[in-house]
Scaffold this active site. Structure first.
Site, mmCIF file in Angstrom:
data_model
loop_
_atom_site.group_PDB
_atom_site.id
_atom_site.type_symbol
_atom_site.label_atom_id
_atom_site.label_comp_id
_atom_site.label_asym_id
_atom_site.label_seq_id
_atom_site.Cartn_x
_atom_site.Cartn_y
_atom_site.Cartn_z
ATOM 1 N N TYR A 126 1.405 -1.623 0.258
ATOM 2 C CA TYR A 126 0.218 0.308 0.284
ATOM 3 C C TYR A 126 1.124 1.295 0.025
ATOM 4 O O TYR A 126 2.514 1.489 0.475
ATOM 5 C CB TYR A 126 -1.588 0.209 0.808
ATOM 6 C CG TYR A 126 -0.631 0.102 2.875
ATOM 7 C CD1 TYR A 126 -0.850 1.666 2.893
ATOM 8 C CD2 TYR A 126 0.409 -0.363 3.793
ATOM 9 C CE1 TYR A 126 0.335 1.923 4.767
ATOM 10 C CE2 TYR A 126 0.892 -0.419 4.387
ATOM 11 C CZ TYR A 126 0.772 0.487 5.316
ATOM 12 O OH TYR A 126 1.726 1.181 6.416
ATOM 13 N N CYS A 127 0.276 2.290 -1.096
ATOM 14 C CA CYS A 127 0.941 3.844 -0.255
ATOM 15 C C CYS A 127 -0.226 4.427 0.228
ATOM 16 O O CYS A 127 -1.410 4.428 1.031
ATOM 17 C CB CYS A 127 1.439 4.321 -1.878
ATOM 18 S SG CYS A 127 0.276 4.103 -2.928
ATOM 19 N N ALA A 128 -0.076 5.379 0.010
ATOM 20 C CA ALA A 128 -1.479 6.865 0.246
ATOM 21 C C ALA A 128 -3.060 6.479 -0.569
ATOM 22 O O ALA A 128 -3.173 6.272 0.251
ATOM 23 C CB ALA A 128 -0.710 8.238 0.038
ATOM 24 N N GLY A 166 -2.866 5.156 -4.008
ATOM 25 C CA GLY A 166 -2.557 3.773 -4.711
ATOM 26 C C GLY A 166 -1.691 3.909 -5.890
ATOM 27 O O GLY A 166 -1.447 2.519 -6.130
ATOM 28 N N ILE A 212 -3.293 3.738 2.929
ATOM 29 C CA ILE A 212 -3.554 3.955 3.913
ATOM 30 C C ILE A 212 -4.944 5.549 4.478
ATOM 31 O O ILE A 212 -5.377 5.467 5.307
ATOM 32 C CB ILE A 212 -2.858 4.328 4.453
ATOM 33 C CG1 ILE A 212 -3.372 4.867 5.821
ATOM 34 C CG2 ILE A 212 -1.853 6.497 4.066
ATOM 35 C CD1 ILE A 212 -2.362 3.309 6.133
#
Length: 129
Positions: free
Chosen positions: A89-91, A93, A117
């Site tokens: 995951y990141c912020a 996508g 996230i």
């Protein structure tokens, strides 16, 4: 007018590539990832591919930081053991879907957290600071 047509063509091309990259990838919602993490017996590694500053502001418990913009990012990914399921995951996508697709192409078992996230936090799932 021709400049606008070229820009539109590039935009359509970029969107098409983004959709193609995500094809075939296991994409889970935040709720599905949360349930998976709570109920799986598999070895799972959670990869957070945001910056160190983003990671420090809050991350999923147990997540390893692999800075997408770091110099050693690809090398570090290729050193990961293959005997685990990787949740990436990141912020929101973009970085994580590219990372997840890369790992999948290398033969890793990967799940992408759609919405990153931000989707996780929107459902008020726990984060660590």
């Amino acid at each position: 007018m021709q400049c606008i047509r070229k820009m539109l063509f590039v935009l359509i091309l970029v969107c098409s590539v983004s959709v193609a990259v995500a094809a075939g990838l296991s994409r889970y919602s935040a709720e599905e990832v949360y349930d998976f993490l709570r109920n799986t017996d598999s070895a799972v590694v959670i990869l957070d591919v945001r910056t160190p500053e983003e990671y420090a502001s809050g991350h999923i418990s147990g997540a390893l930081l692999y800075d997408y913009h770091g110099k050693e990012f690809v090398r570090k990914l290729l050193e990961l053991p293959r005997n685990a399921v990787y949740v990436v995951y990141c912020a929101t996508g973009y970085r994580s879907i590219r990372t997840a697709r890369f790992l999948q192409e290398q033969g890793y078992d990967v799940i992408h957290l759609d919405g990153g996230i931000e989707a996780w936090k929107a459902l008020q799932f726990p984060i660590v600071k």
